[in-house]
Motif scaffolding. Structure first.
Motif, PDB file in Angstrom:
ATOM      1  N   MET A  14       9.092 -35.788  23.006  1.00 43.33           N
ATOM      2  CA  MET A  14       9.665 -36.151  23.535  1.00 43.33           C
ATOM      3  C   MET A  14      10.737 -34.833  24.060  1.00 43.33           C
ATOM      4  O   MET A  14      12.411 -34.914  24.935  1.00 43.33           O
ATOM      5  CB  MET A  14      10.776 -37.342  22.629  1.00 43.33           C
ATOM      6  CG  MET A  14      10.357 -38.622  22.627  1.00 43.33           C
ATOM      7  SD  MET A  14      10.753 -40.029  22.073  1.00 43.33           S
ATOM      8  CE  MET A  14      12.024 -40.977  23.148  1.00 43.33           C
ATOM      9  N   LYS A  15      11.070 -33.889  23.056  1.00 42.64           N
ATOM     10  CA  LYS A  15      11.649 -32.990  23.187  1.00 42.64           C
ATOM     11  C   LYS A  15      11.128 -31.817  24.253  1.00 42.64           C
ATOM     12  O   LYS A  15      11.580 -30.481  24.415  1.00 42.64           O
ATOM     13  CB  LYS A  15      11.589 -32.203  21.748  1.00 42.64           C
ATOM     14  CG  LYS A  15      12.264 -33.290  20.471  1.00 42.64           C
ATOM     15  CD  LYS A  15      12.077 -32.644  18.931  1.00 42.64           C
ATOM     16  CE  LYS A  15      12.679 -33.319  17.846  1.00 42.64           C
ATOM     17  NZ  LYS A  15      12.321 -32.579  16.717  1.00 42.64           N
ATOM     18  N   ASP A  16       9.768 -32.042  24.250  1.00 39.85           N
ATOM     19  CA  ASP A  16       9.292 -30.677  25.108  1.00 39.85           C
ATOM     20  C   ASP A  16      10.056 -31.076  26.487  1.00 39.85           C
ATOM     21  O   ASP A  16      10.695 -32.303  27.382  1.00 39.85           O
ATOM     22  CB  ASP A  16       7.430 -31.237  25.861  1.00 39.85           C
ATOM     23  CG  ASP A  16       7.392 -30.601  26.189  1.00 39.85           C
ATOM     24  OD1 ASP A  16       6.591 -29.471  25.955  1.00 39.85           O
ATOM     25  OD2 ASP A  16       7.104 -30.913  27.521  1.00 39.85           O
ATOM     26  N   PRO A  17      10.268 -29.669  27.149  1.00 43.11           N
ATOM     27  CA  PRO A  17      10.729 -29.959  28.643  1.00 43.11           C
ATOM     28  C   PRO A  17      10.490 -30.331  29.293  1.00 43.11           C
ATOM     29  O   PRO A  17      11.170 -30.810  30.632  1.00 43.11           O
ATOM     30  CB  PRO A  17      11.548 -28.708  28.776  1.00 43.11           C
ATOM     31  CG  PRO A  17      10.333 -27.749  27.848  1.00 43.11           C
ATOM     32  CD  PRO A  17       9.983 -28.352  26.726  1.00 43.11           C
ATOM     33  N   GLU A  18       9.316 -30.002  29.410  1.00 49.09           N
ATOM     34  CA  GLU A  18       8.315 -30.850  31.181  1.00 49.09           C
ATOM     35  C   GLU A  18       9.027 -32.036  30.584  1.00 49.09           C
ATOM     36  O   GLU A  18       8.784 -33.424  31.880  1.00 49.09           O
ATOM     37  CB  GLU A  18       7.148 -29.766  31.319  1.00 49.09           C
ATOM     38  CG  GLU A  18       6.971 -28.288  31.057  1.00 49.09           C
ATOM     39  CD  GLU A  18       7.733 -27.816  32.232  1.00 49.09           C
ATOM     40  OE1 GLU A  18       7.531 -28.794  33.523  1.00 49.09           O
ATOM     41  OE2 GLU A  18       9.001 -27.093  32.100  1.00 49.09           O
ATOM     42  N   ILE A  19       7.594 -33.142  30.009  1.00 54.09           N
ATOM     43  CA  ILE A  19       7.283 -34.432  30.027  1.00 54.09           C
ATOM     44  C   ILE A  19       8.051 -34.934  29.270  1.00 54.09           C
ATOM     45  O   ILE A  19       8.672 -36.355  29.073  1.00 54.09           O
ATOM     46  CB  ILE A  19       5.995 -34.262  29.422  1.00 54.09           C
ATOM     47  CG1 ILE A  19       5.644 -34.246  27.700  1.00 54.09           C
ATOM     48  CG2 ILE A  19       4.731 -33.607  29.557  1.00 54.09           C
ATOM     49  CD1 ILE A  19       4.679 -35.062  26.809  1.00 54.09           C
ATOM     50  N   GLY A  20       9.390 -34.705  28.255  1.00 52.81           N
ATOM     51  CA  GLY A  20      10.247 -34.893  26.969  1.00 52.81           C
ATOM     52  C   GLY A  20      10.651 -36.329  27.625  1.00 52.81           C
ATOM     53  O   GLY A  20      10.852 -37.171  27.117  1.00 52.81           O
ATOM     54  N   GLN A  21      10.980 -35.918  29.095  1.00 53.27           N
ATOM     55  CA  GLN A  21      12.161 -37.431  29.845  1.00 53.27           C
ATOM     56  C   GLN A  21      11.328 -38.392  30.438  1.00 53.27           C
ATOM     57  O   GLN A  21      11.545 -39.495  30.687  1.00 53.27           O
ATOM     58  CB  GLN A  21      13.170 -36.366  30.688  1.00 53.27           C
ATOM     59  CG  GLN A  21      14.592 -35.353  30.013  1.00 53.27           C
ATOM     60  CD  GLN A  21      15.379 -37.026  28.808  1.00 53.27           C
ATOM     61  OE1 GLN A  21      15.655 -38.033  29.746  1.00 53.27           O
ATOM     62  NE2 GLN A  21      14.973 -36.425  28.078  1.00 53.27           N
ATOM     63  N   ARG A  22       9.871 -37.725  30.077  1.00 55.29           N
ATOM     64  CA  ARG A  22       8.734 -39.299  30.893  1.00 55.29           C
ATOM     65  C   ARG A  22       8.513 -39.824  30.654  1.00 55.29           C
ATOM     66  O   ARG A  22       7.951 -41.240  30.237  1.00 55.29           O
ATOM     67  CB  ARG A  22       7.971 -38.024  31.911  1.00 55.29           C
ATOM     68  CG  ARG A  22       8.712 -37.152  32.694  1.00 55.29           C
ATOM     69  CD  ARG A  22       7.518 -36.773  33.950  1.00 55.29           C
ATOM     70  NE  ARG A  22       8.647 -36.002  34.848  1.00 55.29           N
ATOM     71  CZ  ARG A  22       8.802 -36.713  35.767  1.00 55.29           C
ATOM     72  NH1 ARG A  22       8.724 -37.940  36.163  1.00 55.29           N
ATOM     73  NH2 ARG A  22       9.086 -35.294  37.027  1.00 55.29           N
ATOM     74  N   ILE A  23       8.689 -39.312  28.887  1.00 52.83           N
ATOM     75  CA  ILE A  23       7.832 -40.895  27.673  1.00 52.83           C
ATOM     76  C   ILE A  23       8.942 -41.656  27.561  1.00 52.83           C
ATOM     77  O   ILE A  23      10.436 -41.714  28.519  1.00 52.83           O
ATOM     78  CB  ILE A  23       7.980 -39.939  26.421  1.00 52.83           C
ATOM     79  CG1 ILE A  23       7.335 -38.362  26.394  1.00 52.83           C
ATOM     80  CG2 ILE A  23       7.345 -40.850  25.360  1.00 52.83           C
ATOM     81  CD1 ILE A  23       6.284 -38.523  26.670  1.00 52.83           C
ATOM     82  N   VAL A  24       8.750 -42.570  27.420  1.00 47.79           N
ATOM     83  CA  VAL A  24       9.384 -44.117  27.522  1.00 47.79           C
ATOM     84  C   VAL A  24       8.700 -44.968  26.587  1.00 47.79           C
ATOM     85  O   VAL A  24       8.072 -46.526  26.228  1.00 47.79           O
ATOM     86  CB  VAL A  24       8.761 -45.280  28.827  1.00 47.79           C
ATOM     87  CG1 VAL A  24       9.705 -46.488  28.604  1.00 47.79           C
ATOM     88  CG2 VAL A  24       8.956 -44.330  30.288  1.00 47.79           C
ATOM     89  N   PRO A  25       9.574 -44.835  25.252  1.00 46.29           N
ATOM     90  CA  PRO A  25       9.282 -45.566  23.983  1.00 46.29           C
ATOM     91  C   PRO A  25       9.311 -46.874  24.664  1.00 46.29           C
ATOM     92  O   PRO A  25      10.585 -47.428  24.609  1.00 46.29           O
ATOM     93  CB  PRO A  25       9.730 -44.923  23.066  1.00 46.29           C
ATOM     94  CG  PRO A  25      10.519 -43.359  23.985  1.00 46.29           C
ATOM     95  CD  PRO A  25      10.951 -43.666  25.140  1.00 46.29           C
ATOM     96  N   ILE A  26       8.305 -48.024  23.652  1.00 47.24           N
ATOM     97  CA  ILE A  26       8.785 -49.284  23.960  1.00 47.24           C
ATOM     98  C   ILE A  26       8.379 -49.844  22.770  1.00 47.24           C
ATOM     99  O   ILE A  26       7.099 -49.464  22.547  1.00 47.24           O
ATOM    100  CB  ILE A  26       8.117 -50.010  25.153  1.00 47.24           C
ATOM    101  CG1 ILE A  26       7.804 -48.888  26.731  1.00 47.24           C
ATOM    102  CG2 ILE A  26       8.513 -51.281  25.613  1.00 47.24           C
ATOM    103  CD1 ILE A  26       6.846 -49.334  27.357  1.00 47.24           C
ATOM    104  N   ALA A  27       9.088 -50.672  22.231  1.00 44.99           N
ATOM    105  CA  ALA A  27       9.067 -51.571  20.650  1.00 44.99           C
ATOM    106  C   ALA A  27       9.381 -53.537  20.931  1.00 44.99           C
ATOM    107  O   ALA A  27      10.421 -53.409  21.889  1.00 44.99           O
ATOM    108  CB  ALA A  27       9.581 -51.320  19.594  1.00 44.99           C
ATOM    109  N   PRO A  28       8.517 -54.068  20.379  1.00 43.92           N
ATOM    110  CA  PRO A  28       9.095 -55.129  20.883  1.00 43.92           C
ATOM    111  C   PRO A  28      10.244 -55.709  19.047  1.00 43.92           C
ATOM    112  O   PRO A  28       9.969 -56.691  18.283  1.00 43.92           O
ATOM    113  CB  PRO A  28       7.733 -56.420  20.542  1.00 43.92           C
ATOM    114  CG  PRO A  28       7.027 -56.094  20.039  1.00 43.92           C
ATOM    115  CD  PRO A  28       7.440 -54.294  20.032  1.00 43.92           C
ATOM    116  N   ASP A  29      11.023 -55.215  19.370  1.00 45.15           N
ATOM    117  CA  ASP A  29      11.763 -55.407  18.259  1.00 45.15           C
ATOM    118  C   ASP A  29      11.518 -54.438  17.003  1.00 45.15           C
ATOM    119  O   ASP A  29      11.704 -56.002  16.013  1.00 45.15           O
ATOM    120  CB  ASP A  29      12.590 -56.916  18.133  1.00 45.15           C
ATOM    121  CG  ASP A  29      13.721 -57.257  17.728  1.00 45.15           C
ATOM    122  OD1 ASP A  29      14.700 -56.050  16.878  1.00 45.15           O
ATOM    123  OD2 ASP A  29      13.709 -58.353  16.664  1.00 45.15           O
TER     124      ASP A  29
END
Length: 912
Positions: free
Chosen positions: A519-534
């Motif tokens: 998520m800190k990577d300048p290329e792919i960081g903003q493309r990560i979508v963390p998902i969790a059910p609570d």
């Protein structure tokens, strides 16, 4: 009956006064805005109830159209031409299914669904659905699975499919690749045509909601401008009984998804009979949607009823409509006008007088709104202009409409073949220029009726093509326009390669650590979508709250209770983390939307959905199957995996079988890593395979990486200098080789089971004089798949040198029997039994889980280190290499049948 709405079509006894009130409201709306207007309206309703005016609740309205005739917009199309187009489509769709059921073929299909919904689709295709070439980016259309013949019929008229393909409906293999058509919308089977799989009943509802929500997520995070894109979803009224259909509608209202339009085809019939014969499904659904905060538009009656409703000065007709159950309306659809006159209008003299001027034939033809093009257009027009709420259109139709043999009958869903006489009547009703001789000749030559195409230069086809050109191209159509990503290099993975040093680390934490770095990577960081059910805190991801933030389109309008803490819970319009609440189904829908964004939006997004492993493939397996069908990509992280690691939680939380369920999904690549450095290689491989330049078209593979991780802290060694990366990725690699003398055994384990065989190897050497090599099996599933593929290769190419399964070649030459163990049921490691080159025995956690300490649970299931020792000795005794008496001695010494023997053993990291 539900009929507690306001009678909006009764006569106005003082039009001037009404106009004054409306003008005053309009002026307030213009000067003070929507919020002020809403507030005043609510206060007026409160005052009406306080003074006992008796304004009913607005959970539902009368059983009439939401949009009265005077508010219907001008219809901009050529009504006659569009009517002819619908006739062509109805014919070709019905002939396609009937042809597929000719003698000697009989592959099934559904005729009636599209016949009831043709007008609903065609209004969309000709006036509202924007294709991918539209400047705004195009709409996403979830098409009802059973209506697929009609969509194929349209593609045929557009020249996208040929006649041979229509004749090969539901015949996808026997005529060669791409020569036939899939039964339903299946993107994996027709990847250039379909976008969304919808025939898993109910998933259309929840997936379309989260698709619309994900579109807003992309907009708010600045990834893509989706402001002009809408999501349309077509569902059946019977399908609305599926919990997933209605289960997430509050999400759409809460987030004000006015980019979402549902069209529910209310033909009043499910598969075997009425949806709710004694009630009114449209009224029930209206109450559900209104209560959840949706905008509801009912399209119940066609234009033929407008005059009758205008005559209804005392409300007797509306009352009759309100009080007539669906079962009767279904009967009226199949009876003649005389029956309807007697049984609907007849009991009340006022109603009978209302239709005195009409013949029985005219009464019989009184239309339902879902077949009236102008009524449907008005509904779509209002839905796409509505602001602040999602909209549902409840359109009343007749199942099997226009086909006399099917129309309105209980068995219509199962009727898949039309006789020549049925087709002649159908042809006549559609006014198609097909002669009896043409029909007979086609039956003689093909065994089926002919398809109809008026010619590419006909007015109808030119009109159809022009409309699609203006709206942005043909639909449905799947294209991959995403640009290749620059993926992280070696430096990204060095930390995990170092291991944990003196500190035990759970593999969950290793996965989360790498996620943070991504998520800190300048290329792919903003493309990560963390998902969790609570469960972000459970998985150690709460440290991301202040930086990545939780997505909320309304931002955070409250003071958080933990606002003074470093790891405070933080919501933001630009938030990156999707927190789905206690909804694994919703989380899967988000993962699907994110994982297919490369095709639906031309933007690579990387879902990272982490969940209790037991609540993945067991609870939402159908959604994962649909995700695979949609060619979505991404990471599914089954945390708190294994039968015995989740101490204290008990039976329902104890996962001992998810790898087996994952193995049934051909798109899912499962890994069960034991070490952090294995995790690094596995996750890197997933990123490169899914988002790199591999795959058949050089744009990545359409697979899903499922990685099981554990909450139990274990020793994490540093990556060996000669690490076997190929072995890790293909499924097995050697960790240690014993250098002593004596009998030898090969110990194999995956995931959290590796410490058991490491300790077992020590005990075997120090207490029993047996030398044990240890192997980490990162994927039982991939080893088994490779082996099956090898046998398939050898079957098809008997003259070639035999292909040897990887597991066979890897283990070849190892001394002694093989003993395998995991925290899953024995069937998981048994997948490779056929191809292990030697005696092979397994230990597994078979049976239901329960609450206790890990040592007690593992002793109960006989999978701990001591049990591995005894099983290894038994294997050696069976091979004649040691005295069988040693087996009994070891079993008694370790008391492997007695969980009380380990009641004093302490454990580390016992929480979930």
């Amino acid at each position: 009956m539900i009929h507690e709405g306001l009678p909006t079509q009764l006569p106005d006894i003082d039009p001037d006064e009404t106009r004054d009130w409306l003008d005053s409201f309009d002026a307030m709306l213009d000067e003070r805005g929507r919020d002020r207007a809403r507030y005043v309206m609510l206060r007026l309703l409160e005052r009406a109830r306080e003074t006992q005016v008796g304004v009913p609740a607005l959970r539902s309205t009368d059983y009439i159209n939401t949009i009265p005739p005077e508010r219907e917009p001008w219809f901009p199309g050529d009504y006659h031409v569009e009517q002819r187009i619908r006739a062509f489509l109805r014919w070709n769709a019905a002939v396609m299914v009937s042809s597929a059921n000719r003698k000697g073929l009989e592959v099934g299909g559904h005729i009636a669904t599209y016949q009831s919904s043709a007008s609903l689709y065609e209004v969309g295709f000709n006036h509202f659905f924007r294709g991918q070439d539209h400047p705004g980016g195009g709409d996403q259309i979830f098409i009802q699975g059973h209506a697929s013949p009609g969509i194929y019929a349209r593609a045929f008229l557009e020249g996208r499919l040929d006649e041979q393909q229509l004749y090969r409906f539901r015949q996808e293999v026997q005529h060669g690749p791409g020569a036939g058509l899939s039964s339903y919308p299946h993107p994996r089977l027709m990847p250039e045509f379909w976008e969304f799989p919808t025939v898993s009943m109910g998933l259309t509802g929840i997936n379309s909601i989260y698709q619309a929500r994900f579109n807003r997520y992309l907009q708010n995070r600045g990834v893509k401008d989706t402001s002009e894109q809408r999501v349309f979803a077509f569902l059946g009224d019977g399908e609305m009984a599926e919990p997933e259909s209605l289960g997430a509608i509050r999400i759409a209202a809460r987030e004000e998804l006015d980019n979402l339009v549902w069209v529910v085809n209310c033909n009043l019939q499910q598969l075997d009979g009425p949806v709710t014969g004694n009630g009114k499904i449209i009224q029930e659904l209206e109450a559900n949607f209104r209560g959840a905060g949706w905008n509801v538009i009912k399209v119940i009656w066609g234009q033929g009823w407008d005059d009758l409703l205008a005559r209804d000065v005392d409300g007797v007709l509306v009352n009759k409509m309100n009080s007539t159950p669906d079962g009767d309306f279904q009967t009226f659809s199949v009876e003649d006008g005389a029956y309807v006159r007697e049984n609907f209008f007849g009991p009340d003299p006022r109603l009978r007088r209302m239709v005195e001027h009409m013949t029985d034939g005219q009464i019989q033809k009184l239309p339902r709104g879902g077949h009236d093009y102008r009524k449907v257009y008005a509904a779509f027009d209002a839905a796409t202009k509505h602001v602040g709420q999602p909209t549902v259109i409840l359109a009343k139709t007749v199942k099997g409409w226009t086909i006399d043999a099917l129309e309105g009958k209980n068995a219509t869903h199962q009727m898949k073949k039309l006789t020549p006489d049925d087709l002649k009547k159908f042809r006549d009703r559609l006014y198609l220029p097909i002669s009896d001789r043409d029909l007979e000749r086609s039956y003689e030559e093909t065994g089926a009726a002919p398809f109809f195409h008026p010619g590419a230069d006909s007015p109808e086809i030119e009109y159809m093509m022009q409309r699609r050109h203006e709206l942005g191209g043909s639909m449905p159509k799947r294209e991959v326009r995403a640009k290749a990503l620059k993926l992280p290099g070696d430096a990204m993975y060095t930390e995990l390669a170092k291991g944990g040093g003196k500190h035990p680390v759970a593999t969950t934490m290793a996965a989360v650590r790498l996620l943070r770095d991504w998520m800190k990577d300048p290329e792919i960081g903003q493309r990560i979508v963390p998902i969790a059910p609570d469960e972000y805190r459970t998985f150690g991801m709460d440290s991301m709250f202040p930086s990545a933030k939780v997505y909320n389109p309304a931002g955070q309008t409250y003071q958080s209770v933990d606002r003074k803490l470093l790891l405070k819970y933080t919501e933001s319009v630009q938030g990156q983390m999707l927190h789905e609440g206690i909804s694994e189904a919703g989380a899967m829908a988000s993962a699907t939307a994110a994982g297919s964004a490369y095709s639906t939006h031309g933007e690579h997004m990387i879902p990272f959905y982490i969940f209790y492993s037991m609540f993945g493939f067991q609870r939402t397996g159908d959604s994962i199957w649909a995700m695979a069908d949609q060619l979505a990509r991404g990471f599914l992280i089954g945390a708190t995996a294994g039968r015995t690691t989740l101490t204290g939680e008990g039976l329902q939380h104890a996962d001992g079988h998810s790898p087996l369920l994952a193995a049934t999904n051909p798109a899912v690549v499962h890994y069960d890593p034991a070490f952090a450095y294995e995790m690094a290689h596995v996750m890197r491989s997933g990123l490169e395979r899914m988002y790199g330049t591999g795959g058949p078209d050089g744009n990545g593979e359409n697979v899903i990486f499922y990685i099981t991780v554990y909450n139990e802290p274990v020793e994490q060694p540093a990556q060996p200098e000669d690490v076997d990366v190929e072995g890790i990725l293909r499924g097995v690699h050697k960790v240690s080789t014993a250098d002593g003398e004596g009998p030898r055994v090969q110990l194999m384990a995956s995931g959290v089971g590796f410490p058991w065989i490491k300790e077992a190897a020590r005990l075997l050497s120090t207490e029993w004089g047996v030398q044990a090599d240890t192997w980490s099996v990162t994927s039982w599933n991939e080893l088994a798949r490779d082996a099956v593929a090898s046998e398939d290769q050898n079957l098809l190419h008997p003259d070639d040198a035999p292909r040897v399964p990887y597991v066979t070649s890897k283990l070849e030459g190892s001394g002694g029997p093989f003993v395998a163990v995991s925290d899953y049921m024995a069937a998981v490691p048994l997948q490779i039994a056929r191809w292990v080159p030697g005696d092979y025995c397994v230990l597994g956690a078979d049976g239901f889980g329960f609450a206790d300490t890990r040592p007690a649970a593992r002793r109960f299931f006989k999978i701990d280190a001591q049990s591995v020792v005894v099983r290894s000795l038994q294997a050696l005794a069976d091979a004649g290499e040691i005295d069988p008496g040693l087996v009994a001695k070891a079993a008694a010494q370790y008391r492997i049948d007695d969980p009380t023997a380990v009641s004093d053993v302490k454990q580390e990291g016992g929480d979930a």
